[in-house]
Design an enzyme around this catalytic site. Structure first.
Site, PDB file in Angstrom:
ATOM      1  N   LYS A 228       0.810  -1.216   0.000  1.00  0.00           N
ATOM      2  CA  LYS A 228       0.000   0.000   0.000  1.00  0.00           C
ATOM      3  C   LYS A 228       0.845   1.267   0.000  1.00  0.00           C
ATOM      4  O   LYS A 228       2.050   1.256   0.247  1.00  0.00           O
ATOM      5  CB  LYS A 228      -0.994  -0.035   1.160  1.00  0.00           C
ATOM      6  CG  LYS A 228      -2.105  -1.045   0.873  1.00  0.00           C
ATOM      7  CD  LYS A 228      -3.314  -0.890   1.751  1.00  0.00           C
ATOM      8  CE  LYS A 228      -4.446  -1.802   1.247  1.00  0.00           C
ATOM      9  NZ  LYS A 228      -5.594  -1.791   2.157  1.00  0.00           N
ATOM     10  N   ARG A 263      -4.225  -9.904   4.582  1.00  0.00           N
ATOM     11  CA  ARG A 263      -4.621  -9.951   3.171  1.00  0.00           C
ATOM     12  C   ARG A 263      -3.434  -9.457   2.340  1.00  0.00           C
ATOM     13  O   ARG A 263      -3.036  -8.298   2.458  1.00  0.00           O
ATOM     14  CB  ARG A 263      -5.862  -9.082   2.937  1.00  0.00           C
ATOM     15  CG  ARG A 263      -6.418  -9.154   1.515  1.00  0.00           C
ATOM     16  CD  ARG A 263      -7.663  -8.287   1.379  1.00  0.00           C
ATOM     17  NE  ARG A 263      -8.259  -8.389   0.058  1.00  0.00           N
ATOM     18  CZ  ARG A 263      -7.906  -7.643  -0.990  1.00  0.00           C
ATOM     19  NH1 ARG A 263      -6.939  -6.735  -0.859  1.00  0.00           N
ATOM     20  NH2 ARG A 263      -8.495  -7.808  -2.159  1.00  0.00           N
TER      21      ARG A 263
END
Length: 283
Positions: A228, A263
């Site tokens: 991210k 995840r």
């Protein structure tokens, strides 16, 4: 919290180890791997690789939720995800794999579960589709409830928090109550604080540092830090695929603070991270 959740013939025992959810985006526009797995053959090959690497859940998504993503209609999303789910269920090496459907649409959730998915992962936390909670309740499947504000197109303009963790907890309290009143079994709810979704760089870091505050909700916690933008900012690395080691560090921090599920895109590497971190941080 040590509770078990039966899924596809196995028990997920929260608190005993970290489980790894592998991302399988069958989209052309996801932020990191968009376009790589849009064919059924490519998606199945990736699923096989993830299973061989030790994945616990494969999360299949047919609509990108990256900042600024363009929504897709139900028919498009179904056309992307259903053939992949059906093919996994028919493949001799994948039939026992736990599948999550990553969707905000109740109709897609319903069709995906019918095709062989086992749980619903909703980045909107029930905000986008008024039928989602009732649908999940009827299906009787586990439900991942994520925190976000706005939509993928607007969420990065909605990052004004006085206490980001406290406000996420308050949101969860409200949405959990709504979900339970709709008939969802509270023991089947999994929480995701939504790292990067309507969160600025420092807010994402703050959430990871204080994941243990979510223990007050007494539900398993899924954390998605993989590749991210906050990692990219720390590393000054604009290419998401070159954020592997930063992702490893963030995953380790999340486990230390109580994450139950990670995840991730890089399954083999994060399975190793989880195994070592579990020895270091879990009883």
């Amino acid at each position: 919290m040590t509770k078990s959740l039966p899924l596809r013939g196995r028990n997920f025992r929260w608190g005993e180890r970290t489980y790894v959810m592998g991302v399988l985006n069958v989209t052309p526009d996801s932020f990191s791997d968009g376009g790589k797995f849009v064919t059924v053959d490519a998606a199945i090959a990736q699923a096989i690789q993830m299973v061989r690497s030790g994945v616990d859940i494969i999360d299949i998504g047919g609509e990108s939720a990256k900042p600024g993503a363009i929504p897709v209609d139900e028919a498009t999303e179904l056309a992307r995800v259903i053939p992949v789910i059906e093919s996994i269920r028919q493949h001799p090496d994948l039939q026992s794999t736990t599948i999550s459907i990553d969707t905000t649409k109740a109709s897609v959730a319903r069709s995906a579960i019918a095709a062989g998915a086992d749980l619903v992962n909703d980045v909107s936390g029930g905000q986008f589709d008024d039928e989602m909670f009732a649908t999940v309740a009827r299906l009787g499947v586990p439900y991942v409830m994520m925190h976000m504000r706005g939509t993928p197109a607007t969420m990065q303009q909605m990052t004004d928090y006085d206490d980001v963790v406290g406000e996420i907890i308050a949101y969860f309290e409200t949405q959990i109550d709504r979900a339970v009143k709709s008939g969802i079994d509270r023991a089947k709810i999994i929480l995701d604080p939504g790292i990067g979704f309507a969160k600025q760089y420092q807010q994402s870091i703050e959430i990871i540092r204080h994941l243990d505050r979510f223990e007050s909700l007494d539900l398993p916690l899924l954390v998605g830090v993989s590749r991210k933008s906050f990692i990219g900012k720390i590393l000054n690395q604009p290419d998401p695929e070159r954020r592997l080691w930063g992702t490893s560090a963030a995953c380790c921090a999340a486990i230390a603070k109580g994450a139950d599920i990670l995840r991730v895109h890089d399954v083999a590497e994060m399975v190793d991270v989880s195994r070592v971190a579990d020895v270091m941080f879990r009883n």
